[in-house]
Design a protein around this motif. Structure first.
Motif, short mmCIF file in Angstrom:
data_model
loop_
_atom_site.label_atom_id
_atom_site.label_comp_id
_atom_site.label_asym_id
_atom_site.label_seq_id
_atom_site.Cartn_x
_atom_site.Cartn_y
_atom_site.Cartn_z
N VAL A 160 0.85 -1.19 0.00
CA VAL A 160 0.00 0.00 0.00
C VAL A 160 0.88 1.23 0.00
CG1 VAL A 160 -1.74 1.33 1.26
CG2 VAL A 160 -1.85 -1.17 1.26
N LEU A 161 0.59 2.16 -0.91
CA LEU A 161 1.18 3.49 -0.85
C LEU A 161 0.07 4.45 -0.48
CD1 LEU A 161 3.53 5.45 -1.19
CD2 LEU A 161 2.88 5.69 -3.60
N ALA A 162 0.19 5.08 0.69
CA ALA A 162 -0.83 5.99 1.19
C ALA A 162 -0.29 7.41 1.19
CB ALA A 162 -1.24 5.58 2.61
N THR A 163 -1.09 8.37 0.72
CA THR A 163 -0.65 9.75 0.66
C THR A 163 -1.50 10.62 1.57
OG1 THR A 163 -2.09 10.54 -1.14
CG2 THR A 163 -0.08 9.37 -1.77
N GLU A 164 -0.85 11.60 2.18
CA GLU A 164 -1.52 12.55 3.09
C GLU A 164 -0.62 13.77 3.21
OE1 GLU A 164 -3.63 14.78 5.35
OE2 GLU A 164 -4.50 12.84 4.78
N LEU A 165 -1.21 14.95 3.21
CA LEU A 165 -0.41 16.17 3.25
C LEU A 165 -0.16 16.68 4.67
CD1 LEU A 165 1.08 18.25 1.51
CD2 LEU A 165 -1.04 19.57 1.39
#
Length: 361
Positions: free
Chosen positions: A228-233
């Motif tokens: 899983v590649l999860a993105t969040e700023l």
């Protein structure tokens, strides 16, 4: 006899069914909320009158201008732990002048597992006397406390709680930081996580997740995919997600501190980001077949929508059916709805949380 909750839920079902009929979705799955004690967060003004004070909320007049003060002695929609604590906390505050002086607001953050964090907001500077009194109060009531005033944040205990959610037979722990977004209805949140895992099935390929927050969905979904590649700023959410990944002993998730728009640029090779290099994330090592999105109320930007169209499957959780409907104008060109769900996160309000699984035509 049908309860007021059931009548309002039926109105939501009718509304969303009619709104999405043009997309010819399958039968709507409905996940109800408990009718009481479902909300894990609550905030109240503290109203001072003569030598007394009480919890208060406000009711607007029919004209929408004046506000009427409503005394709150109990709050049935809130978690039972919050309701049990409210009178004890108020009595303790009244008994200690340094805690009551110019206290403006109190907020509660609870968990299904029984932890409690209480935040106090003041219109005055907090000093050592306040901190000592807060520490004694925290020990007395077994709670963590945060004191805030302009330019100040004093933490007695922790500035977070640890929630425990059961998803398809496994318990996951989540750090929930005060002031950061968390799902307010933990029991419905468990339904959402179960549903997402069920529709995801099992894949030997990888999952891309945009807007991952504290990893709420990332953790259980990681068991369904190779990686899983999860993105969040938001930095605070990224740190919470990393803590959650470590505490749950999950080794196939990487978190990239990127917005959805930035990820789209990186994925297409339009920009390089030092943040990816520092996190040792190489996009070329991923083989995605599914993307999971849980965007803010404004929905998904046009460039990210075009990115999503390239995936075999899209799992889309929405807190705003209007922007979901708009986004489907684009996504329905390449995908069809194969699963459709309503999650009643916010009973007794007009808000609707929904989910769709989209698969390529």
């Amino acid at each position: 006899m049908t309860s007021p909750y059931q009548r309002q839920l039926q109105e939501k079902i009718d509304r969303i069914s009619a709104q999405f009929a043009a997309y010819n979705p399958p039968a709507l799955q409905v996940f109800e909320s408990p009718e009481q004690h479902y909300r894990m967060r609550a905030e109240f003004r503290i109203w001072h009158i003569e030598n007394d004070l009480f919890y208060a909320m406000f009711e607007r007049s029919a004209e929408g201008k004046q506000k009427k003060v409503i005394r709150v002695d109990e709050f049935p929609i809130a978690d039972q732990g919050i309701n049990s604590l409210m009178p004890k906390l108020l009595a303790a505050i009244k008994a200690v002048p340094v805690l009551a002086e110019r206290l403006f607001e109190v907020g509660f953050l609870a968990t299904l597992s029984g932890e409690m964090l209480v935040s106090f907001i003041y219109h005055r500077k907090l000093d050592l006397d306040w901190e000592q009194a807060a520490r004694a109060l925290g020990e007395q009531l077994d709670i963590s406390i945060i004191g805030r005033s302009r330019g100040q944040k004093l933490v007695v205990g922790n500035d977070f709680v640890v929630e425990k959610l059961n998803v398809q037979g496994r318990e996951f722990v989540y750090k929930q930081v005060e002031g950061s977004f968390t799902q307010p209805n933990a029991q419905v949140c468990q339904h959402m996580l179960d549903w997402a895992c069920s529709v995801a099935g099992r894949s030997d390929k990888d999952l891309l997740e945009l807007y991952c927050g504290n990893g709420n969905f990332s953790l259980p979904l990681s068991l369904r995919f190779s990686k899983v590649l999860a993105t969040e700023l938001a930095k605070s959410s990224v740190h919470a997600a990393e803590w959650n990944i470590e505490q749950n002993q999950i080794d196939n998730i990487q978190v990239a501190r990127l917005s959805a728009e930035e990820f789209t640029q990186a994925y297409h090779g339009e920009r390089e980001f030092r943040r990816l290099q520092e996190a040792r994330i190489d996009l070329k090592t991923y083989d995605f077949d599914t993307v999971f999105v849980d965007p803010p109320r404004a929905g998904i930007d046009d460039d990210t929508l075009k990115l999503l169209q390239g995936f075999e499957r899209i799992i889309y959780i929405s807190c705003n059916p209007d922007t979901l409907h708009d986004n489907l104008t684009t996504l329905s060109q390449t995908h069809r709805i194969t699963q459709f769900a309503l999650f009643d996160q916010f009973p007794y309000t007009h808000h609707i949380e929904s989910g769709v699984l989209l698969e390529k035509i």
